[in-house]
Design an enzyme around this catalytic site. Structure first.
Site, PDB file in Angstrom:
ATOM      1  CB  ALA A  91      35.470  65.329 -54.512  1.00 19.55           C
ATOM      2  CB  CYS A  92      39.659  62.645 -55.251  1.00 19.89           C
ATOM      3  SG  CYS A  92      39.329  62.255 -53.350  1.00 19.89           S
ATOM      4  CB  SER A  93      38.387  64.702 -59.904  1.00 19.37           C
ATOM      5  OG  SER A  93      38.618  63.502 -59.976  1.00 19.37           O
ATOM      6  CB  SER A 149      41.755  67.967 -55.497  1.00 15.10           C
ATOM      7  OG  SER A 149      42.392  68.989 -54.686  1.00 15.10           O
TER       8      SER A 149
END
Ligand code: COA
Length: 375
Positions: free
Chosen positions: A157-159, A335
């Site tokens: 996901a965002c990381s 990300s």
């Protein structure tokens, strides 16, 4: 038991980054006008139901700091009858749209590093959503660029980008690769529920690329990677139930949980302390004074979250110079956010300046990459 000794051979650095920004952008005013037109139509068509409430430009800007977002397909998103991007299917022998924007960002990173594709060993496609199950997006990007070696997809996901950087750095440290491209094409408009008042303003589309290499072959101007750290803690507060088993449960097909859903308040409250503590612990481990960090390139989800995290890390309210914002014009690009900030706001730093790339989001997941400018 026999001990195996791993010989670490490489020293990973960031040689260059690349960015692809879709030309079209949606302002909050345009977005809210379209959303409110949908609300009027919906309420007129369903007089018996609880009426839907309007969205507001003031709320969006105050609650998130977002003023606009780039998208791959503007008109259908703003059409109250569609409210979704339209990206027509392409034949299998044409480059897919996600690979296309990934390639554009990757080419810029290669150019900026003066690197030829044949000198790259691996491609990681690190993003929140993959366009298809297989073949991997990374392998299509690898093929389009003319890179030998290997590629694979990874989703945190965002990381995703910081997890990709650590993975690439570990390949370099272990001597398995000397040059690794971490590509993050984020067409987040595809997973955003544009009819959901709580979240319709959040996301934007973009692609970034980071070239992680062994210092021995890197261009003179690069960023030493001083240390990387990853963390995950399971949470349902950001969730998307889309997946290949959806067709095995037809009763749930097309329901809102098959798109991005979050408990924004809880995310805000739980993630801020987790990330601030992680950064401080990692700085301590690396012997870096957090107050002396020249710049923080933080994940770009919410201006308030970044204000609180940077305050805890630096010990004072961060200036725009110390913690630059890109979410005002890009929205949350998952990300790619911290990488856009790094790409756009790192050229002015001086030799020896130390900074931090940091991402956080669904999972929960968080990643830190401490870097120091060389040359
Ligand atoms: N327009 C106008 N009002 C709205 C609105 C909209 N689009 N959406 C919600 N509201 C209203 C709510 O109904 C609520 O009204 P009430 O107080 O009368 O109940 C009020 O605004 C506050 O809503 P809330 O959801 O608590 O807002 P918030 O201040 O928490 O901000 C986020 C919402 C999503 C911007 C914020 O929580 C956030 O950014 N969280 C972190 C998200 C994040 O990082 N996610 C990671 C994704 S990868």
């Amino acid at each position: 038991m026999q001990e195996t000794q791993v010989m670490l051979t490489g020293r990973p650095v960031i040689s260059a980054t690349g960015l692809f920004t879709p030309p079209e952008s949606i302002t909050n005013e345009e977005l809210v006008a379209s959303f409110n037109a949908y609300v009027d139509r919906h309420n007129a068509a369903h007089p018996e139901a609880e009426p839907l409430a309007y969205s507001s430009v003031e709320f969006i800007e105050k609650a998130s700091g977002i003023k606009a977002r780039h998208v791959m397909s503007k008109a259908p998103i703003l059409d109250p009858d569609t409210m979704c991007p339209r990206l027509p299917e392409r034949p299998n022998d044409e480059l897919s749209v996600m690979a296309e924007i990934g390639v554009a960002a990757a080419r810029q990173a290669l150019e900026r590093a003066g690197r030829k594709p044949e000198d790259v060993d691996a491609v990681l496609c690190a993003a929140s959503n993959m366009q298809r199950a297989y073949p991997a997006m990374a392998i299509e990007i690898q093929q389009a660029l003319g890179i030998e070696g290997f590629g694979f997809d990874m989703n945190v996901a965002c990381s995703s980008a910081t997890f990709g950087i650590q993975t690439a750095a570990d390949y370099v440290r272990a001597g398995n690769a000397k040059s690794v491209l971490v590509v993050s094409p984020e067409i987040t408009s595809g997973h955003l529920n544009w009819r959901d008042r709580d979240s319709h303003f959040i996301f934007g589309d973009v692609a970034t690329a980071v070239l992680v290499e062994d210092a021995a072959i890197a261009p003179a101007q690069h960023w030493d990677i001083l240390g990387t750290r990853l963390k995950t803690v399971f949470s349902n507060n950001i969730r998307n139930n889309f997946g290949f088993l959806n067709r095995a449960a037809p009763e749930g097909e097309g329901t809102p949980d098959k798109l991005f859903v979050q408990e924004g308040r809880k995310v805000f409250k739980e993630v801020v302390p987790m990330v601030a503590q992680m950064i401080l612990e990692e700085a301590d481990r690396l012997g870096i004074d957090p107050a002396a960090l020249r710049r923080l390139w933080l994940h770009q989800a919410n201006a308030g979250m970044n204000r609180l995290i940077s305050h805890k890390v630096l010990g004072h309210e961060a200036s725009e110079d110390e913690s630059p914002t890109v979410l005002d014009t890009y929205g949350n690009t998952s990300s790619a956010g911290s990488i856009i900030a790094f790409h756009q706001h790192s050229d002015d730093l001086a030799l020896g300046d130390t900074g931090l790339i940091c991402s956080f989001g669904a999972g929960y997941s968080a990643g830190t990459v401490f870097v120091r400018k060389v040359a």
